[in-house]
Design an enzyme around this catalytic site. Sequence first.
Site, PDB file in Angstrom:
ATOM      1  N   TYR A  71      -4.217   1.014   4.085  1.00 23.31           N
ATOM      2  CA  TYR A  71      -5.120  -0.132   3.982  1.00 23.31           C
ATOM      3  C   TYR A  71      -5.684  -0.499   5.361  1.00 23.31           C
ATOM      4  O   TYR A  71      -6.808  -0.940   5.479  1.00 23.31           O
ATOM      5  CB  TYR A  71      -4.363  -1.345   3.446  1.00 23.31           C
ATOM      6  CG  TYR A  71      -4.210  -1.401   1.940  1.00 23.31           C
ATOM      7  CD1 TYR A  71      -4.607  -0.350   1.119  1.00 23.31           C
ATOM      8  CD2 TYR A  71      -3.667  -2.539   1.345  1.00 23.31           C
ATOM      9  CE1 TYR A  71      -4.454  -0.431  -0.254  1.00 23.31           C
ATOM     10  CE2 TYR A  71      -3.526  -2.636  -0.031  1.00 23.31           C
ATOM     11  CZ  TYR A  71      -3.913  -1.585  -0.831  1.00 23.31           C
ATOM     12  OH  TYR A  71      -3.773  -1.680  -2.185  1.00 23.31           O
TER      13      TYR A  71
ATOM     14  N   CYS B 220       3.403  -5.838   9.930  1.00 22.20           N
ATOM     15  CA  CYS B 220       3.126  -4.849   8.882  1.00 22.20           C
ATOM     16  C   CYS B 220       4.475  -4.525   8.260  1.00 22.20           C
ATOM     17  O   CYS B 220       5.444  -4.230   8.978  1.00 22.20           O
ATOM     18  CB  CYS B 220       2.498  -3.605   9.504  1.00 22.20           C
ATOM     19  SG  CYS B 220       2.406  -2.200   8.378  1.00 22.20           S
ATOM     20  N   THR B 221       4.548  -4.604   6.937  1.00 25.57           N
ATOM     21  CA  THR B 221       5.850  -4.452   6.283  1.00 25.57           C
ATOM     22  C   THR B 221       6.439  -3.047   6.457  1.00 25.57           C
ATOM     23  O   THR B 221       7.660  -2.876   6.396  1.00 25.57           O
ATOM     24  CB  THR B 221       5.750  -4.792   4.790  1.00 25.57           C
ATOM     25  OG1 THR B 221       4.633  -4.087   4.227  1.00 25.57           O
ATOM     26  CG2 THR B 221       5.555  -6.279   4.585  1.00 25.57           C
TER      27      THR B 221
ATOM     28  N   CYS C 169       2.684  -7.025   1.831  1.00 27.31           N
ATOM     29  CA  CYS C 169       1.788  -6.256   2.682  1.00 27.31           C
ATOM     30  C   CYS C 169       0.945  -7.261   3.456  1.00 27.31           C
ATOM     31  O   CYS C 169       0.252  -8.079   2.844  1.00 27.31           O
ATOM     32  CB  CYS C 169       0.891  -5.387   1.807  1.00 27.31           C
ATOM     33  SG  CYS C 169      -0.418  -4.539   2.723  1.00 27.31           S
TER      34      CYS C 169
ATOM     35  N   SER D 243       0.828  -1.209   0.000  1.00 23.98           N
ATOM     36  CA  SER D 243       0.000   0.000   0.000  1.00 23.98           C
ATOM     37  C   SER D 243       0.866   1.264   0.000  1.00 23.98           C
ATOM     38  O   SER D 243       0.348   2.359  -0.202  1.00 23.98           O
ATOM     39  CB  SER D 243      -0.879   0.010   1.255  1.00 23.98           C
ATOM     40  OG  SER D 243      -0.045  -0.001   2.399  1.00 23.98           O
TER      41      SER D 243
HETATM   42  N1  DGL Z   1       2.304  -2.322   4.743  1.00 28.39           N
HETATM   43  C1  DGL Z   1       0.988  -2.748   5.070  1.00 28.39           C
HETATM   44  C2  DGL Z   1       1.017  -4.058   5.858  1.00 28.39           C
HETATM   45  O1  DGL Z   1       1.975  -4.802   5.784  1.00 28.39           O
HETATM   46  C3  DGL Z   1      -0.021  -1.852   5.715  1.00 28.39           C
HETATM   47  C4  DGL Z   1       0.036  -0.394   5.815  1.00 28.39           C
HETATM   48  C5  DGL Z   1      -1.340   0.235   5.591  1.00 28.39           C
HETATM   49  O2  DGL Z   1      -2.099   0.392   6.571  1.00 28.39           O
HETATM   50  O3  DGL Z   1      -1.631   0.497   4.434  1.00 28.39           O
HETATM   51  O4  DGL Z   1       0.074  -4.405   6.515  1.00 28.39           O
END
Ligand code: DGL
Length: 255
Positions: free
Chosen positions: A39, A182-183, A71, A8
């Site tokens: 997201y 969360c990445t 993600c 995202s």
């Molecule tokens: N990088 C996304 C993940 O690993 C989330 C970040 C977002 O909230 O968009 O969950």
Amino acid sequence: MTLLVFDSGIGGLGVVRALRELAPGEPLIYLADNGFFPYGQKPDEVLLPHIVALLTRAVEVLAPRAVVVACNTASTIALPALRAGLGLPVVGCVPPIKPAALASRSRTIGLLATAATVRRPYLSGLIAEFAQGCRVLSLGTPALAELAERKFSGAGVTVAEIIAPLFAQPGGGEIDAIALGCTHYTFLLPEFLSVRPDISWHDPAMPVARQALRVAAQGPATPSAHAGTAFFTGAPPNPGLLGPFGFRRAETCQW
Ligand code: DGL
């Protein structure tokens, strides 16, 4: 073969960094849905069709040989639909509950993730399978992904206050291992470590990159014409910030 790495926002660049370290020559395309970020704050019924439609179009236009959903929020909701619909290998990313549980001596582990990931049934399955006998305390927050985006753009950030509620829960004082679910949080690891150097922090970027390379090794070597480009559904960041990740061009998606 060309891998399309998707997130995202900037979080998937942690997986890109791991891929570059393991296989510097691997052709990569990056896709950040930053026009729809975050997201983690959106309902599942909005996210699922949105992610499937975006990646279906991206695969048509960019012709990668495999997709890496870097993600957790997208993976925990959309992996089955993407695997069924895209017609090419899809590598996902889930919170590293297993390594955190293996590392914990106190048998109390923490999970930091977006609010969406923390409430997913998928997570209960992971805990039941890999963290039996462990107490799992979680904190779902929108603040950390946004903070990671700000840090990426050069801002100074602090995490202590944001993660304090994780430790304030009953039993929180016993947490000795934390899974980063969360990445985006890859980019906050130095801050987490400076607040709690005594805790073992588990970031999924390297295991996801290894799995992506195993998949890539099975496909043809011809790179896509778009390899080396990072696409954004919103405004792209300063291209100088993407150079260290091996992307020569940053473009807003015109498709
Ligand atoms: N990088 C996304 C993940 O690993 C989330 C970040 C977002 O909230 O968009 O969950």
